[in-house]
Design a protein around this motif. Structure first.
Motif, PDB file in Angstrom:
ATOM      1  N   TYR A 342       1.382  -4.781  -5.384  1.00 64.28           N
ATOM      2  CA  TYR A 342       2.065  -5.364  -4.235  1.00 64.28           C
ATOM      3  C   TYR A 342       0.974  -5.819  -3.285  1.00 64.28           C
ATOM      4  O   TYR A 342       0.211  -5.000  -2.758  1.00 64.28           O
ATOM      5  CB  TYR A 342       2.955  -4.315  -3.587  1.00 64.28           C
ATOM      6  N   ARG A 353      -3.073  -5.932   2.463  1.00 60.26           N
ATOM      7  CA  ARG A 353      -2.608  -4.661   1.903  1.00 60.26           C
ATOM      8  C   ARG A 353      -2.469  -4.838   0.406  1.00 60.26           C
ATOM      9  O   ARG A 353      -1.887  -5.825  -0.064  1.00 60.26           O
ATOM     10  CB  ARG A 353      -1.244  -4.301   2.502  1.00 60.26           C
ATOM     11  N   LYS A 355      -1.093  -2.547  -2.710  1.00 64.10           N
ATOM     12  CA  LYS A 355      -0.584  -1.267  -3.211  1.00 64.10           C
ATOM     13  C   LYS A 355      -0.538  -1.342  -4.723  1.00 64.10           C
ATOM     14  O   LYS A 355       0.009  -2.294  -5.288  1.00 64.10           O
ATOM     15  CB  LYS A 355       0.815  -1.016  -2.647  1.00 64.10           C
TER      16      LYS A 355
ATOM     17  N   LEU C  58       7.487   1.706  -3.949  1.00 61.99           N
ATOM     18  CA  LEU C  58       7.734   1.935  -2.530  1.00 61.99           C
ATOM     19  C   LEU C  58       6.367   1.915  -1.871  1.00 61.99           C
ATOM     20  O   LEU C  58       5.494   2.694  -2.241  1.00 61.99           O
ATOM     21  CB  LEU C  58       8.425   3.274  -2.324  1.00 61.99           C
ATOM     22  N   SER C  59       6.162   1.011  -0.931  1.00 60.75           N
ATOM     23  CA  SER C  59       4.839   0.926  -0.318  1.00 60.75           C
ATOM     24  C   SER C  59       4.949   1.008   1.187  1.00 60.75           C
ATOM     25  O   SER C  59       5.881   0.472   1.778  1.00 60.75           O
ATOM     26  CB  SER C  59       4.151  -0.402  -0.676  1.00 60.75           C
ATOM     27  N   GLY C  60       4.007   1.669   1.765  1.00 62.74           N
ATOM     28  CA  GLY C  60       3.867   1.615   3.215  1.00 62.74           C
ATOM     29  C   GLY C  60       2.978   0.442   3.574  1.00 62.74           C
ATOM     30  O   GLY C  60       2.086   0.069   2.815  1.00 62.74           O
ATOM     31  N   VAL C  71       8.287  -0.790   2.252  1.00 61.59           N
ATOM     32  CA  VAL C  71       8.833  -1.853   1.413  1.00 61.59           C
ATOM     33  C   VAL C  71       9.333  -1.233   0.118  1.00 61.59           C
ATOM     34  O   VAL C  71       8.605  -0.503  -0.550  1.00 61.59           O
ATOM     35  CB  VAL C  71       7.759  -2.919   1.118  1.00 61.59           C
ATOM     36  N   LYS C  86      13.193  -3.822   3.204  1.00 59.94           N
ATOM     37  CA  LYS C  86      12.112  -3.457   4.105  1.00 59.94           C
ATOM     38  C   LYS C  86      12.691  -2.655   5.248  1.00 59.94           C
ATOM     39  O   LYS C  86      13.835  -2.868   5.655  1.00 59.94           O
ATOM     40  CB  LYS C  86      11.440  -4.708   4.671  1.00 59.94           C
TER      41      LYS C  86
END
Lengths: 395, 359, 158
Positions: A342, A353, A355, C58-60, C71, C86
């Motif tokens: 991501y 960012r 991920k 699931l990402s911060g 997210v 989100k």
């Protein structure tokens, strides 16, 4: 220490699960053992805090993070998108090609970049070779977990051939930094195609050999069938992926169901656990899925080698990568399962960012769920069958 | 040395007086050959195991120390001697130090009744087999001791496993021995070997020197008994597929996790000696011991040693071969094999053999 | 189902909980109020027409404007449709409802988001740090994170 946790006290007795002594009968005290971080069968530095009642595992609490190398922080601090690739290499050090590819694919999608067909073919070949290499290690180390040492070295012998192919392509044997955004770092060397074909020819009988030695061994089947059964719904709820999900009988492979690159041009079959030796989703199913996937990978490689077009592998590599504002989640099928990246771009030359959704991280999280009531030896089998690479779990 | 021996003997009140005047040296000399044999044999087996495993695994093993690495076992032992001999801080130090010697003593004591040839036997006692089973039980105590004293949970688990395993597998071993004893009518291993002298057809494995009908009737039962004896023996030695007490991938190293240097070497030596002991018992009981397979050809006390060691080494080789081929059983499956498969089969065998012998 | 249909369905059922949506993006997303997350996710998972039973990721995220975000990348194994959810929360009070009861995989992902961003997941059964040591100061992936000079008496940029 234990009192604070709610311990499951009553287990269903079913094949592969044992009833712990409960209530008044015989129960004395549980013992807490640290399995790891330095333990032969945790495949790296994983620490499992296990609560045992004699030989029976009552509770498992994994503790991870011993190999945390701040991949995501590093990625944010690079000056260039391309510089992240060596770090992606080091995430899953047994399947570097697939990791490179996952990241490169995500950035390409962010840039809406088309890569030449020759590059796609090279990537498919490399990724499938890498899948075989990774599965070989998974199967070999799983053999060690079961107490059989010989399959491990047989697997390493075959993996060596694959590493030789990688070495002649990009000079490295473990961490390749080969697949770049928009292309690959080197074109295939002369005679690579022949040598890869030779490898396929050499490798196919060796799978049969491995099956004879380990897969259909009576003791091995006894040790793995009906052990660590992961039901279909639990597998989906925990978002397991790769051989773990397929072992549970879910017919799901990102290469076919969410196709990327050239995979829809090849003919191959998705392998699913059928519960041949016990229940669907047991350790043996997860094991056999990997074995059969290697055969399918060979099929893909053979087709790709036959159809590989000519072309310039570096023409599409962008000089300067500066995507617009935006974000993208791209998932690829790494040997361990769904490898997702991501990436959020804030319009600068480095990602804001990144991920990494690593399959091993997610697959490991289901272990406490399926390890209740098994023996210590079964726990080793379960952890071995999830095929974790701690570099990827901890990133 | 002699003084010390006499003092020790005097401490034993009953027999001490009678034996005090006999030189202890006699005992020492009498007991030495098995020890020398064990040490030499350990070197050879170390080398064999490495080479056999390597060739099974498509490797070549060591090649540089001497011709094809033939000196490597010596180097290994030198290394082990030089190693620091650590004792964990929280261990029970006395028991921790004692345990490896106890394990070795248990094994070594078993060698006393093994007939290496018709002329040499450590102690020619009538209760040979019985003594052997009793003496080798000391090993259990040693293993338990090492696991407990290490103050390590993995060691403890390994020790518990080994105690359970050894005790369970002593039952089929003893029952299998009983079958051979019933046929020969003697508990003395030398007598048992002598009973089978005269060629391969007289081995108890093939029914013993009986009339042809009895022989054919006995044959299937002796064959099963021999297989069970050998497998149960392997379980007592803790070799794969029965190596649960030291299951590397589960219990790190089991009971000897905390051991290093010379103490570890002694555990290792005891394991190797035990491998031969098991093979030797199986050989003497079922394969004619020191007797030549060709009747009077190549027989005699010296040839006896040759045949005995050859037969023993063959089964040591089989053990190595199995170790590097098979995976490991699980605890419950191990117990299942012992109590629910081997023991009932042996009861059937004992009953059948008894019936055939009476008829 | 198209993202538009998913959005409409959620809007009809939850109304205000759907804060914002961008459905023409390459990967369309819907922003949800963080305190409605759990019931909404249960609905998304269990309703027969959505059945988003597979949580891919699931990402911060730290948006660097005083907001943290979570997210959720969801996927349906049955209907093969995807959607991105989100949830935003202010940096000084980062509170989002936990969805670990809905998807088992969210448990560890939320622990990771807590570890890296300090996002508090309301209702999480075991919200501990997962990758960093338990006594690590601060939340390393926040944009305003400064690497401490000393950690447990060790100089950090050694």
């Amino acid at each position: 220490m234990i009192e604070s946790r709610v311990l499951p006290t009553d287990y269903v007795t079913e094949p592969g699960r044992f009833r712990t002594s409960t209530g008044k009968t015989l129960k004395t005290d549980e013992m807490i053992i640290n399995m790891g971080p330095q333990h032969p069968s945790t495949h790296g530095v994983l620490r499992l805090e296990i609560v045992v009642d004699g030989e029976i595992v009552v509770d498992v609490i994994p503790h991870i993070g011993y190999l945390h190398r701040c991949f995501e922080k590093h990625a944010e601090h690079m000056t260039n998108y391309q510089q992240v690739i060596p770090y992606a290499d080091r995430m899953d050090y047994l399947a570097s090609m697939n990791n490179d590819w996952g990241y490169a694919l995500a950035v390409e999608k962010l840039l809406k970049l088309e890569v030449p067909p020759r590059v796609e073919y090279i990537r498919v070949i490399m990724a499938e070779l890498q899948r075989i290499a990774s599965h070989l290690i998974a199967l070999g180390t799983f053999g060690i977990d079961m107490g059989a040492f010989t399959p491990f070295l047989w697997c390493f012998r075959d993996r060596e051939r694959i590493l030789d192919l990688f070495e002649m392509t990009c000079g490295a044997r473990l961490l390749y930094n080969y697949i770049w955004v928009g292309g690959v770092s080197h074109d295939l060397p002369a005679r690579f195609v022949e040598k890869a074909k030779d490898f396929c020819k050499y490798f196919k009988p060796n799978i049969v050999e491995l099956n004879n030695l380990l897969t259909y061994n009576e003791i091995f089947i006894k040790r793995t069938a009906n052990v660590g059964v992961l039901p279909k719904d639990v597998a989906i709820n925990y978002a397991c992926s790769g051989p773990m999900l397929r072992g549970s009988g879910v017919n799901w492979d990102l290469r076919r169901d969410d196709p990327y690159s050239m995979y829809n041009k090849f003919e191959w079959d998705v392998q699913v656990g059928k519960g041949e030796m016990g229940q669907v989703g047991d350790v043996w199913d997860r094991y056999i899925v990997k074995v059969r996937e290697m055969e399918q990978s060979v099929r893909i490689i053979e087709q790709a080698l036959a159809a590989i077009p000519e072309g310039n592998v570096q023409q599409a590599i962008p000089k300067r990568i500066r995507p617009d504002h935006g974000e993208v989640y791209v998932r690829t099928e790494s040997p361990r399962g769904e490898l997702g990246f991501y990436i959020v771009s804030d319009g600068s030359t480095s990602p804001s960012r990144v991920k990494a959704r690593s399959p091993a991280f997610v697959n490991l999280s289901v272990v406490p769920e399926i390890a209740h009531g098994c023996m210590i030896a079964d726990l080793v089998a379960i952890v071995g069958s999830t095929d974790i690479v701690l570099g990827e779990v901890d990133r | 040395m002699e003084e010390l021996g006499k003092t020790i003997l005097k401490l034993i009140p009953v027999i001490g007086d009678q034996l005090a005047d006999i030189s202890v040296l006699v005992f020492v000399i009498g007991a030495a050959p098995p020890l020398i044999f064990i040490l030499l044999y350990a070197l050879v087996t170390l080398y064999t195991e490495m080479k056999v495993s390597a060739h099974i695994q498509d490797r070549v093993a060591y090649m540089y120390t001497g011709y094809h690495g033939i000196l490597q076992p010596v180097a290994d032992i030198l290394k082990l001697i030089q190693k620091e001999d650590t004792v964990p801080d929280s261990a029970d130090k006395t028991l921790f130090r004692l345990a490896p010697y106890l394990v070795f003593i248990g094994t070594y004591a078993g060698f006393a009744v093994i007939p290496f040839s018709s002329a040499y036997m450590g102690s020619n006692i009538n209760l040979g087999v019985f003594y052997l089973i009793a003496a080798s039980s000391i090993v259990v105590i040693g293993l338990l001791m090492s696991g407990w004293a290490s103050n390590n949970k993995w060691s403890l688990l390994g020790a518990m496993r080994s105690a359970a395993q050894l005790v369970s597998y002593e039952v089929p071993t003893a029952l299998a021995v009983l079958v051979a004893v019933m046929i020969t009518g003697s508990l003395n291993l030398n007598e048992v070997s002598k009973f089978q002298d005269g060629g391969i057809q007289n081995w108890i494995l093939f029914g013993g020197p009986m009339p042809i009908t009895q022989k054919l009737l006995l044959l299937p039962f002796t064959f099963i008994t021999f297989l069970i004896l050998f497998l149960a023996g392997m379980a007592e030695v803790n070799r794969t597929p029965f190596d649960l007490p030291e299951a590397e991938s589960e219990l790190v190293q089991g009971f000897n996790t905390e051991y290093s240097g010379m103490k570890f070497a002694i555990f290792y030596l005891a394991e190797y000696a035990n491998m031969f002991l098991v093979s030797a018992v199986a050989t003497s009981l079922f394969l004619g011991g020191w007797s030549s397979p060709f009747g009077s050809f190549m027989s005699g006390p010296v040839w006896g040693v040759f045949w005995f060691v050859m037969k023993g080494m063959f089964f040591v080789f089989v053990q190595i071969w199995m170790r590097w081929t098979l995976p490991r059983l699980r605890v419950d499956q191990l117990m299942y094999t012992s109590w629910k498969v081997m023991t009932p089969f042996l009861f059937v065998c004992i009953f059948a053999v008894g019936l055939i012998l009476v008829l | 189902m198209t993202p538009q249909e998913i959005h409409d369905g959620l809007k009809a059922k939850f109304g205000d909980a759907v804060v914002e949506a961008k459905l023409d993006a390459p990967q369309p997303w819907i922003r949800i109020a963080p305190n409605k997350m759990k019931s909404l996710c249960f609905f998304l998972r269990d309703d027969a027409s959505f059945q988003l039973d597979y949580m891919m990721c699931l990402s911060g995220v730290d948006y660097n404007d005083g907001n943290l975000g979570v997210v959720y990348h969801l996927f349906s194994m049955v209907h093969k449709h995807k959607i991105v959810l989100k949830a935003n929360c202010p940096k000084d009070n980062p509170l989002v409802q936990s969805v670990s009861e809905v998807w088992g995989t969210a448990n560890w992902h939320e622990r990771e988001a807590y570890d890296m961003f300090g996002i508090q997941f309301d209702g999480h059964p075991d919200l501990r740090r997962i990758l960093c040591p338990d006594d690590y100061p601060g939340f390393p992936l926040r944009k305003d994170f400064k690497v401490p000079e000393f950690y447990n008496g060790m100089k950090v940029p050694y």
